[in-house]
Design a protein around this motif. Sequence first.
Motif, mmCIF file in Angstrom:
data_model
loop_
_atom_site.group_PDB
_atom_site.id
_atom_site.type_symbol
_atom_site.label_atom_id
_atom_site.label_comp_id
_atom_site.label_asym_id
_atom_site.label_seq_id
_atom_site.Cartn_x
_atom_site.Cartn_y
_atom_site.Cartn_z
ATOM 1 N N GLN A 114 0.815 -1.217 0.000
ATOM 2 C CA GLN A 114 0.000 0.000 0.000
ATOM 3 C C GLN A 114 0.848 1.267 0.000
ATOM 4 N N LEU A 153 -1.643 -5.774 0.241
ATOM 5 C CA LEU A 153 -2.525 -5.624 -0.896
ATOM 6 C C LEU A 153 -3.338 -6.903 -1.045
ATOM 7 N N GLU A 157 -5.519 -6.048 -6.394
ATOM 8 C CA GLU A 157 -4.790 -4.770 -6.393
ATOM 9 C C GLU A 157 -3.385 -4.963 -6.933
ATOM 10 N N GLN A 160 -3.461 -5.453 -10.760
ATOM 11 C CA GLN A 160 -3.709 -4.196 -11.466
ATOM 12 C C GLN A 160 -2.451 -3.334 -11.512
#
Length: 207
Positions: A114, A153, A157, A160
């Motif tokens: 993150q 994550l 996520e 992506q």
Amino acid sequence: GVVGLLENLKVKRTLLIGGEPSIYPHIFELMEKLQKSQIKFGLVSNGRKLKNFEFVKRLKKSGLESMSISIEGPNAEEHDYLTQIPGSYAETICGLENANLVGINVSSNTVMCQRNIGYLEEIVDSIIDKVKRFTFNFCGDCITNERNTFLKLNPREAIQAFQKIYDYSVKKNIKIKLVTPMPYCIFDKDYLQKFKEENIISGGPCQ
């Protein structure tokens, strides 16, 4: 010992990983045994101990041809925040440069989380002149330190973010790889086909 076992198994290549293998007190003896047995080997390291140029020269002399160095941010502030070691970025970059100087092939590895997911392109740009290949994995559930779970994550996520950095790699003409095995079903189908063709992911129908 372990090297004898690898010989018996007819292993051709192995990877020294940790923890942090550079602080293993018998690392040079191990490398020299591997070299004598004609077993090729690589090293995964945070790169901090490689700030010592004599240490890096000895790694090369002991047969080390390639290594992966962990880069977690595009600058000292971000990298040191994630490693929780002030000054670690400067040491790692120095180690990376020393490895290049003695002729060790260097790739980078970044754990997507993150904190750094928005900086992946900047991370690439910060070391693009110093490494041959960029690898990525991702921070999932932490089973040993619950206080760090805010960095994790979910797999979607991570995928992506990797698809985005793949597009950037094409633009920059660099090689990248995702080293965390992932289920194929969460990739965009067009990306998945490219990734399979270029052999830059590992995984399968289900993990």
